[in-house]
Design an enzyme around this catalytic site. Structure first.
Site, PDB file in Angstrom:
ATOM      1  N   ILE A   1       0.748  -1.426  -0.006  1.00 40.80           N
ATOM      2  CA  ILE A   1      -0.048  -0.146  -0.017  1.00 40.80           C
ATOM      3  C   ILE A   1       0.685   1.340   0.159  1.00 40.80           C
ATOM      4  O   ILE A   1       0.597   2.145  -0.790  1.00 40.80           O
ATOM      5  CB  ILE A   1      -0.927  -0.009   1.101  1.00 40.80           C
ATOM      6  CG1 ILE A   1      -1.761  -1.304   1.423  1.00 40.80           C
ATOM      7  CG2 ILE A   1      -1.894   1.005   0.937  1.00 40.80           C
ATOM      8  CD1 ILE A   1      -2.627  -1.772   2.453  1.00 40.80           C
TER       9      ILE A   1
ATOM     10  N   ASN B   1      13.131  -0.803   5.928  1.00 42.06           N
ATOM     11  CA  ASN B   1      14.383  -1.605   5.983  1.00 42.06           C
ATOM     12  C   ASN B   1      13.939  -2.918   5.060  1.00 42.06           C
ATOM     13  O   ASN B   1      14.763  -3.764   5.131  1.00 42.06           O
ATOM     14  CB  ASN B   1      14.328  -2.268   7.470  1.00 42.06           C
ATOM     15  CG  ASN B   1      13.091  -3.028   7.861  1.00 42.06           C
ATOM     16  OD1 ASN B   1      12.149  -3.198   7.103  1.00 42.06           O
ATOM     17  ND2 ASN B   1      13.008  -3.343   9.295  1.00 42.06           N
TER      18      ASN B   1
ATOM     19  N   TYR C   1      -2.345  -8.388  16.640  1.00 38.97           N
ATOM     20  CA  TYR C   1      -2.342  -7.457  15.772  1.00 38.97           C
ATOM     21  C   TYR C   1      -3.038  -6.442  15.684  1.00 38.97           C
ATOM     22  O   TYR C   1      -2.958  -5.201  15.954  1.00 38.97           O
ATOM     23  CB  TYR C   1      -2.393  -8.117  14.232  1.00 38.97           C
ATOM     24  CG  TYR C   1      -2.523  -7.430  13.037  1.00 38.97           C
ATOM     25  CD1 TYR C   1      -1.586  -6.451  12.637  1.00 38.97           C
ATOM     26  CD2 TYR C   1      -3.742  -7.295  12.382  1.00 38.97           C
ATOM     27  CE1 TYR C   1      -1.767  -5.556  11.514  1.00 38.97           C
ATOM     28  CE2 TYR C   1      -4.072  -6.428  11.349  1.00 38.97           C
ATOM     29  CZ  TYR C   1      -2.900  -5.620  10.957  1.00 38.97           C
ATOM     30  OH  TYR C   1      -3.052  -4.601   9.840  1.00 38.97           O
TER      31      TYR C   1
ATOM     32  N   ASN D   1     -10.187  -4.772   3.232  1.00 43.67           N
ATOM     33  CA  ASN D   1      -9.144  -5.839   2.584  1.00 43.67           C
ATOM     34  C   ASN D   1      -8.523  -4.948   1.374  1.00 43.67           C
ATOM     35  O   ASN D   1      -9.448  -4.774   0.262  1.00 43.67           O
ATOM     36  CB  ASN D   1      -9.704  -7.226   2.229  1.00 43.67           C
ATOM     37  CG  ASN D   1      -9.977  -7.893   3.227  1.00 43.67           C
ATOM     38  OD1 ASN D   1     -10.353  -7.629   4.337  1.00 43.67           O
ATOM     39  ND2 ASN D   1      -9.509  -9.348   2.967  1.00 43.67           N
TER      40      ASN D   1
ATOM     41  N   ARG E   1     -10.131 -20.562  10.489  1.00 44.15           N
ATOM     42  CA  ARG E   1      -9.022 -20.013  11.168  1.00 44.15           C
ATOM     43  C   ARG E   1      -9.597 -19.343  12.508  1.00 44.15           C
ATOM     44  O   ARG E   1     -10.950 -18.564  12.405  1.00 44.15           O
ATOM     45  CB  ARG E   1      -8.323 -19.008  10.504  1.00 44.15           C
ATOM     46  CG  ARG E   1      -7.584 -19.637   9.357  1.00 44.15           C
ATOM     47  CD  ARG E   1      -6.787 -18.584   8.477  1.00 44.15           C
ATOM     48  NE  ARG E   1      -7.814 -17.616   7.978  1.00 44.15           N
ATOM     49  CZ  ARG E   1      -7.339 -16.728   7.010  1.00 44.15           C
ATOM     50  NH1 ARG E   1      -6.233 -16.885   6.795  1.00 44.15           N
ATOM     51  NH2 ARG E   1      -8.073 -15.977   6.472  1.00 44.15           N
TER      52      ARG E   1
HETATM   53  N1  NAD Z   1      -2.911  -5.078   3.183  1.00 43.63           N
HETATM   54  C1  NAD Z   1      -4.134  -5.009   3.866  1.00 43.63           C
HETATM   55  O1  NAD Z   1      -4.968  -5.389   3.456  1.00 43.63           O
HETATM   56  C2  NAD Z   1      -4.001  -4.272   5.273  1.00 43.63           C
HETATM   57  C3  NAD Z   1      -5.134  -4.124   5.965  1.00 43.63           C
HETATM   58  C4  NAD Z   1      -5.419  -3.255   6.871  1.00 43.63           C
HETATM   59  C5  NAD Z   1      -4.118  -2.743   7.467  1.00 43.63           C
HETATM   60  N2  NAD Z   1      -3.063  -2.898   6.639  1.00 43.63           N
HETATM   61  C6  NAD Z   1      -1.856  -2.171   7.334  1.00 43.63           C
HETATM   62  O2  NAD Z   1      -1.333  -1.366   6.272  1.00 43.63           O
HETATM   63  C7  NAD Z   1       0.206  -1.344   6.292  1.00 43.63           C
HETATM   64  C8  NAD Z   1       0.668  -1.562   5.016  1.00 43.63           C
HETATM   65  O3  NAD Z   1       0.249  -3.084   4.658  1.00 43.63           O
HETATM   66  P1  NAD Z   1       1.068  -3.641   3.307  1.00 43.63           P
HETATM   67  O4  NAD Z   1      -0.072  -4.749   2.928  1.00 43.63           O
HETATM   68  O5  NAD Z   1       1.421  -2.735   2.358  1.00 43.63           O
HETATM   69  O6  NAD Z   1       2.305  -4.477   4.286  1.00 43.63           O
HETATM   70  P2  NAD Z   1       3.826  -4.636   3.562  1.00 43.63           P
HETATM   71  O7  NAD Z   1       4.230  -5.626   4.435  1.00 43.63           O
HETATM   72  O8  NAD Z   1       3.783  -4.592   2.101  1.00 43.63           O
HETATM   73  O9  NAD Z   1       4.401  -3.127   4.004  1.00 43.63           O
HETATM   74  C9  NAD Z   1       4.961  -2.846   4.907  1.00 43.63           C
HETATM   75  C10 NAD Z   1       6.282  -2.019   4.799  1.00 43.63           C
HETATM   76  O10 NAD Z   1       6.821  -1.888   5.982  1.00 43.63           O
HETATM   77  C11 NAD Z   1       8.289  -2.091   5.959  1.00 43.63           C
HETATM   78  N3  NAD Z   1       8.621  -2.234   7.488  1.00 43.63           N
HETATM   79  C12 NAD Z   1       8.105  -3.238   8.554  1.00 43.63           C
HETATM   80  N4  NAD Z   1       8.701  -3.009   9.565  1.00 43.63           N
HETATM   81  C13 NAD Z   1       9.679  -1.895   9.463  1.00 43.63           C
HETATM   82  C14 NAD Z   1      10.676  -1.398  10.356  1.00 43.63           C
HETATM   83  N5  NAD Z   1      10.984  -1.639  11.493  1.00 43.63           N
HETATM   84  N6  NAD Z   1      11.410  -0.552   9.948  1.00 43.63           N
HETATM   85  C15 NAD Z   1      11.152  -0.008   8.720  1.00 43.63           C
HETATM   86  N7  NAD Z   1      10.258  -0.448   7.760  1.00 43.63           N
HETATM   87  C16 NAD Z   1       9.517  -1.565   8.016  1.00 43.63           C
HETATM   88  C17 NAD Z   1       8.408  -3.456   5.356  1.00 43.63           C
HETATM   89  O11 NAD Z   1       9.493  -3.546   4.728  1.00 43.63           O
HETATM   90  C18 NAD Z   1       7.453  -3.055   4.137  1.00 43.63           C
HETATM   91  O12 NAD Z   1       7.944  -2.461   2.911  1.00 43.63           O
HETATM   92  C19 NAD Z   1       0.415  -2.134   7.557  1.00 43.63           C
HETATM   93  O13 NAD Z   1       0.634  -1.097   8.795  1.00 43.63           O
HETATM   94  C20 NAD Z   1      -0.665  -2.989   7.690  1.00 43.63           C
HETATM   95  O14 NAD Z   1      -1.080  -3.450   9.034  1.00 43.63           O
HETATM   96  C21 NAD Z   1      -3.044  -3.446   5.521  1.00 43.63           C
END
Ligand code: NAD
Length: 328
Positions: free
Chosen positions: A14, A34, A142, A171, A282
């Site tokens: 995202i 990171n 979470y 989602n 689940r």
């Molecule tokens: N994908 C979904 O459907 C969804 C739904 C609800 C909420 N979210 C939230 O949206 C956010 C992004 O989701 P996503 O699907 O893009 O996840 P993603 O895993 O693709 O992106 C997360 C990014 O954060 C980076 N990261 C994690 N910990 C780090 C740290 N300590 N230091 C530096 N970088 C760090 C990762 O390398 C990654 O690039 C998250 O916070 C997730 O909880 C996602």
């Protein structure tokens, strides 16, 4: 005034789509990531600072160098099951590292943050569709980690004048309509990419977690929102904070699709069969999650451009074809 926006997790799914939207709107997205689950190739719209949020020195240097006018905070761990077996990992990264980020914002006088929250803050819905006034009652670490951060943001607002918007995504799905970006998690747990992979590779059937839920076809119902529409909401939220102190908004389409609805829609889009097998439920999966996103529409002026499931699946399929090098 600086047009830099610090995007933690900007190399992720995202985050990278939001960086593209920021760039199109004239901002410079500075990705702080990171690459624990993100990708270098996804950082195409501004500089990458490759560092961990727990590294306070790196964070400080980043604020000093780029002087961001705001922060969009995606970086987190987001596997619900893993958060149950290893909560320490989730509270350290999602909560403690967020506090480190907020402290850096205080030190460098940065006062606006848009935070990635989730519908997991609601737990098992008492009524549907979910509005923001539904009680928060997460059922896994979470969801708790996101709930704690929402509270911390409120407290930082009261005490230190920090302005925040928490966006509660349902989602996230789909991919950049131009084919520049898409979803590439490892492991992948999201239904649409998993079903598309089952379609493409055909080797292992897709597992459907529970076919005996209290829903019309027995499978779980979820609200899917196009990632480009999510990205747009972050820009609107940043603008909203110019004149407002805080806000919490659901982001979803308000349409519930069962797992079997999605499988059928994917069959139609790809013209291919999907083999699936019934698995057990689940723990902690609500049977239905559907958003009422009326508040985001009224307050932010948000209006999803791709509410149609066919578009969501088409874009995800085109992205997979480009990324994996086959013809969709
Ligand atoms: N994908 C979904 O459907 C969804 C739904 C609800 C909420 N979210 C939230 O949206 C956010 C992004 O989701 P996503 O699907 O893009 O996840 P993603 O895993 O693709 O992106 C997360 C990014 O954060 C980076 N990261 C994690 N910990 C780090 C740290 N300590 N230091 C530096 N970088 C760090 C990762 O390398 C990654 O690039 C998250 O916070 C997730 O909880 C996602």
């Amino acid at each position: 005034m600086s047009r830099n926006i610090l995007v933690t997790g900007g190399a992720g799914y995202i985050g990278s789509h939001t960086c593209k939207a920021l760039h199109s709107a004239g901002y410079i997205p500075v990705t702080f990531d990171n690459l624990v689950s993100g990708h270098k190739w996804a950082v195409q719209w501004g500089p990458l600072v490759r560092a961990d949020l727990k590294d306070r020195d790196a964070l400080g240097l980043c604020f000093e160098q780029f002087k961001p006018e705001g922060v969009i905070h995606f970086a987190a761990f987001a596997y619900v099951g893993e958060s149950v077996t290893d909560p320490a990992k989730y509270y350290a990264n999602n909560v403690a590292n967020t506090i480190g980020l907020l402290e850096a914002m205080r030190t460098y006088g940065c006062r606006r943050i848009v935070f990635s929250s989730t519908c997991a803050v609601y737990g098992i819905p008492k009524v549907l569709p979910l509005t923001e006034s539904h009680p928060s009652a997460p059922i896994n670490p979470y969801g708790h980690s996101k709930c704690f951060i929402e509270q911390i943001l409120t407290d930082y607002g009261t005490a230190y004048g920090l302005r925040h918007v928490a966006l509660r995504y349902f989602n996230a799905a789909g991919a950049d309509p131009d084919g520049d970006l898409g979803e590439d998690h490892d492991p992948e747990t999201h239904l649409i990419p998993l079903a598309l992979r089952a379609c493409r590779h055909g080797t292992r059937p897709l597992t459907v977690f529970g076919t005996d839920w209290d829903t019309p076809d027995g499978t779980c119902i979820r609200d899917y929102i196009h990632v480009t529409d999510l990205a747009a909401a972050h820009l609107l939220a940043m603008g909203y904070l110019e004149t407002n102190k805080d806000g919490r908004f659901n982001l979803g389409n308000g349409n519930g699709y069962s797992v079997l609805d999605i499988i059928n829609a994917i069959r139609e889009v790809t013209g291919q069969e999907i083999r699936w097998q019934a698995g057990s439920r689940r723990a902690g999966d609500p049977s239905r999650l559907v958003a009422d996103a009326g508040l985001a529409k009224r307050e932010l002026g948000w209006s999803p451009c791709y509410p149609d499931m066919t578009d969501i699946i088409c874009h995800a399929w085109q992205w997979m074809a480009k990324h994996e090098g086959f013809l969709a």
